[in-house]
Design an enzyme around this catalytic site. Structure first.
Site, PDB file in Angstrom:
ATOM      1  N   SER A  12       0.826  -1.216   0.000  1.00 23.05           N
ATOM      2  CA  SER A  12       0.000   0.000   0.000  1.00 23.05           C
ATOM      3  C   SER A  12       0.859   1.264   0.000  1.00 23.05           C
ATOM      4  CB  SER A  12      -0.958  -0.010   1.199  1.00 23.05           C
ATOM      5  OG  SER A  12      -0.224  -0.011   2.419  1.00 23.05           O
ATOM      6  N   GLY A  13       1.911   1.278  -0.833  1.00 24.49           N
ATOM      7  CA  GLY A  13       2.654   2.523  -1.071  1.00 24.49           C
ATOM      8  C   GLY A  13       2.079   3.200  -2.307  1.00 24.49           C
ATOM      9  N   TYR A  44       7.787   8.058   3.818  1.00 27.63           N
ATOM     10  CA  TYR A  44       8.959   8.753   4.374  1.00 27.63           C
ATOM     11  C   TYR A  44       9.678   9.615   3.341  1.00 27.63           C
ATOM     12  CZ  TYR A  44       8.071   5.728   8.275  1.00 27.63           C
ATOM     13  OH  TYR A  44       7.453   5.108   9.322  1.00 27.63           O
ATOM     14  N   ALA A  45       9.164   9.634   2.110  1.00 25.82           N
ATOM     15  CA  ALA A  45       9.850  10.400   1.064  1.00 25.82           C
ATOM     16  C   ALA A  45       9.849  11.881   1.422  1.00 25.82           C
ATOM     17  CB  ALA A  45       9.176  10.165  -0.283  1.00 25.82           C
ATOM     18  N   GLY A  47      12.240  14.559  -0.480  1.00 25.25           N
ATOM     19  CA  GLY A  47      12.573  15.473  -1.576  1.00 25.25           C
ATOM     20  C   GLY A  47      11.414  15.787  -2.491  1.00 25.25           C
ATOM     21  N   GLU A 115      18.054  18.768  -6.948  1.00 23.35           N
ATOM     22  CA  GLU A 115      18.753  17.668  -6.266  1.00 23.35           C
ATOM     23  C   GLU A 115      19.908  17.186  -7.141  1.00 23.35           C
ATOM     24  OE1 GLU A 115      15.978  14.688  -4.870  1.00 23.35           O
ATOM     25  OE2 GLU A 115      14.763  16.194  -3.883  1.00 23.35           O
ATOM     26  N   ASP A 222      10.388  -8.441   0.171  1.00 27.05           N
ATOM     27  CA  ASP A 222       9.466  -9.594   0.089  1.00 27.05           C
ATOM     28  C   ASP A 222       9.023  -9.890  -1.341  1.00 27.05           C
ATOM     29  OD1 ASP A 222       9.709  -9.271   2.793  1.00 27.05           O
ATOM     30  OD2 ASP A 222       7.589  -9.025   3.212  1.00 27.05           O
ATOM     31  N   HIS A 243      22.269   6.489   0.199  1.00 24.94           N
ATOM     32  CA  HIS A 243      22.038   7.937   0.283  1.00 24.94           C
ATOM     33  C   HIS A 243      23.192   8.528   1.086  1.00 24.94           C
ATOM     34  CE1 HIS A 243      20.169  11.805   0.842  1.00 24.94           C
ATOM     35  NE2 HIS A 243      19.152  11.447   0.077  1.00 24.94           N
ATOM     36  N   ARG A 385      19.904   5.482  -9.868  1.00 27.17           N
ATOM     37  CA  ARG A 385      18.661   6.254 -10.000  1.00 27.17           C
ATOM     38  C   ARG A 385      18.914   7.736  -9.760  1.00 27.17           C
ATOM     39  NH1 ARG A 385      14.760   8.120  -6.077  1.00 27.17           N
ATOM     40  NH2 ARG A 385      16.125   7.261  -4.500  1.00 27.17           N
ATOM     41  N   SER A 390      12.064   8.017  -8.333  1.00 27.48           N
ATOM     42  CA  SER A 390      11.410   6.736  -8.017  1.00 27.48           C
ATOM     43  C   SER A 390       9.930   6.903  -7.726  1.00 27.48           C
ATOM     44  CB  SER A 390      12.100   6.024  -6.865  1.00 27.48           C
ATOM     45  OG  SER A 390      12.211   6.861  -5.786  1.00 27.48           O
ATOM     46  N   LEU A 391       9.540   7.976  -7.055  1.00 26.07           N
ATOM     47  CA  LEU A 391       8.093   8.193  -6.894  1.00 26.07           C
ATOM     48  C   LEU A 391       7.488   8.355  -8.283  1.00 26.07           C
ATOM     49  CD1 LEU A 391       7.998  10.697  -3.862  1.00 26.07           C
ATOM     50  CD2 LEU A 391       7.355   8.285  -3.839  1.00 26.07           C
TER      51      LEU A 391
END
Ligand code: FAD
Ligand code: SIN
Length: 538
Positions: A12-13, A44-45, A47, A115, A222, A243, A385, A390-391
């Site tokens: 559920s992201g 928790y993202a 940026g 960034e 997983d 990071h 990346r 990634s989002l």
């Protein structure tokens, strides 16, 4: 007991929730998620989402920056499609209520952050808590749909395929099919077959394979392990992104100090106050992440210090509190006033660029199984990346996967699911040796950090391989004879993913992007301009 649905979403992201919203237009959806509904890397993202909105920017520049970071291994077609779909997906998020930070001028355009590796300001953000804003809006949107059920505290154990059918003989050329997953209801302590016509893996990353990571506890790889066990190839797992700036503090738990802090002018310093990034890259603090992380690693090894420092004390105090309220608050709660003091930082495992191989529509090699988000390897990121891509990739590929799934669903709508056996407890007894679980997990995380970290060597990788093989045997044996629990499921997956990362790292005999091996310090385009693919043996 069993559950039957049209679409099963595991995770559920941003990937799972975005997909669920879209496929719910034509069928019933069940989302299983192993903790609370918002607990995910997405949450928790900090940026933000990289996307082209500025007049000074263009799709071509975003594509170029992405490919440069990817160091020759991005799939150009995928990069182009994702980059071009970005602005539309950001607008869709606005449509469900995500309140991205706007400029304070009359135009009220998005405030675009900068960034590492980006040639233009293009990171759309909600101050420094972009992820939790997106996650909360998506969960709210999903909960407003009557035909979507979220099952919290349900951990998927394995995908259901022909292998689970009694007396089923697969023909040699018959494709493997997925009919859902066996899921452990953690509160009821019961394994439920969760059957679906189409399944999406959206289980996120694997940062918890390492001792120090910015990832929350759910990130145990997983989906990667489940897919590999079911027969899907995985690729490029050697490309682990560290990071550069996780908070170094006993109680900090590797809390992320966003790259946006460097984007706003943050300077990296040694204990003495000396700056060092100018020695490593012309773009200094805004060099690509792999360069900054390796530079810090090198400086720490040279000096023997435990951390370096990120200095933003030269920025306006009011600006710092407005732009980085979350980071300011967290550091302040630990006794660090970032408007006056340097922030102690170290690198930490952050993102896995490789994953379950999918095509441009998010399809895996297994029939009716899709993958989207960090679990997938779509060709977007290559060997490294680009920050905040990634989002973007997750939300765009959730859309591509949903579109393809809807088409597929129309063609298989009337097909009935086979009879799936209940979870077998044959041969299971409680050995009462549960201490093994925490010890093994701890041990894996430590040697992955020490032997398969930022800088690698053949000798260390070989040692790591020997250790993981011993542990894998022990853990698989334990799994067979003990009742299945949350901790066992995770440990089995962590061990398997660690083994796969080591295998990929050993196969790549060069240094490229995020993979640096002192025994092959050069890039070798002649032999290695290709993905590292691992094929499961049946
Ligand atoms: P996730 O958001 O991780 O969701 C995975 C879901 O799967 C979770 O709900 C989890 O509980 C569930 N799950 C896992 N295993 C199982 C199982 N066996 N059974 C049931 N459920 C399961 N990227 C950016 O682009 N910009 C940023 O600013 C940024 N900042 C970041 C900051 C931090 C601290 C971290 C950790 C990552 C950041 N990233 C950022 C990376 C980005 O957040 C993730 O790559 C992205 O959110 C992944 O989304 P996802 O939907 O694939 O997975
Ligand atoms: C950050 O805010 O530094 C994280 C961005 C990312 O991982 O893309």
């Amino acid at each position: 007991m069993e559950i039957k649905t049209d679409f099963l979403v595991i995770g559920s992201g941003i990937g799972g929730l975005s997909y669920a919203l879209k496929v719910s237009e034509i069928g019933d959806v069940v989302i299983v998620t192993k903790k609370g509904d918002t607990e995910s890397n997405t949450n928790y993202a900090q940026g933000g989402i990289a996307s082209v909105f500025s007049k000074e920017d263009s799709f071509e520049l975003h594509i170029q920056d992405t490919q440069k970071a990817g160091d020759g291994l991005c799939n150009p077609g995928v990069v182009r499609r994702v980059v071009q779909a970005g602005p539309g997906c950001v607008e869709e998020l606005v449509g469900i209520g995500v309140n991205f930070t706007k400029k304070r001028d009359e135009d009220k355009q998005f405030d675009l952050g900068l960034e590492g590796g980006h040639s233009k300001n293009r990171v759309v953000h909600v101050a420094d808590f972009t992820g939790s804003e997106i996650e909360n809006c998506l969960v709210k949107a999903v909960k407003s749909k009557k035909n979507i059920r979220i099952l919290e505290n349900h951990i998927a154990i394995d995908l259901i395929t022909q292998h689970h059918l009694r007396d089923y003989k697969r023909k040699p050329d018959e494709k493997i099919r997925c009919w859902g997953a066996y899921v452990l209801d953690i509160e009821q302590n019961q394994v439920i077959p969760c059957l679906a016509k189409i399944t999406l893996l959206a289980t996120g990353g694997a940062g918890r394979v390492y001792l120090h990571t910015t990832n929350p506890s759910i990130a145990t790889g997983d989906g990667l392990a489940m897919a590999y066990r079911a027969g899907v190839c995985v690729a490029n797992l050697e490309f682990i992104q560290f990071h550069p700036t996780a908070l170094y503090h006993l109680k900090g738990n590797s809390f992320l100090i966003s790259e946006a802090v460097r984007g706003e002018g943050g300077i990296l310093r040694l204990k003495s106050g000396e700056t060092f990034m100018e020695k490593y890259h012309p773009r200094k603090e805004l060099a690509p992440r792999d360069v900054v992380a390796r530079a810090i690693d090198h400086e720490l090894k040279k000096s023997g210090d435990v951390c370096v420092y990120l200095d933003i004390t030269h920025l306006d105090q009011k600006f710092i509190k407005l732009r980085f309220p979350h980071i300011y608050g967290k550091c302040f709660s630990l006794g660090i006033d970032i408007t006056k003091e340097w922030i102690p930082v170290v690198p930490a495992a952050h993102y896995i660029c490789g994953g379950v191989i999918t095509d441009m529509e998010g399809k895996t090699a297994i029939e009716n199984l899709y993958a989207a988000g960090e679990v997938a390897c779509t060709g977007m990121h290559g060997a490294n990346r680009l920050a905040s891509n990634s989002l973007l990739e997750a939300v765009v590929f959730a859309g591509f996967s949903a579109r393809s799934s809807k088409e597929k669903f129309k063609s298989i709508k009337d097909f009935s699911l086979p009879v799936i056996p209940q979870w077998s407890l044959k041969g299971v007894f409680d050995q009462k040796e549960w201490v093994i679980i925490s010890h093994d997990r701890d041990w894996i995380q430590r040697f992955m950090w020490d032997y398969v970290g930022i800088v690698r060597s053949n000798r260390r990788l070989e040692q790591a391989k020997k250790r993981i093989q011993i542990l894998l045997d022990e853990i698989n044996q334990f799994y067979k004879v003990n009742p299945v629990t949350y901790d066992v499921v995770e440990l089995r997956n962590i061990a398997m993913v660690a083994g796969l990362i080591i295998e990929c790292a050993l196969q790549r005999k060069e240094s490229r992007g995020l993979h640096y091996n002192i025994d092959y310090p050069e890039k070798d385009d002649k032999n290695w301009l290709k993905d590292t693919i691992l094929r499961p043996s049946e």
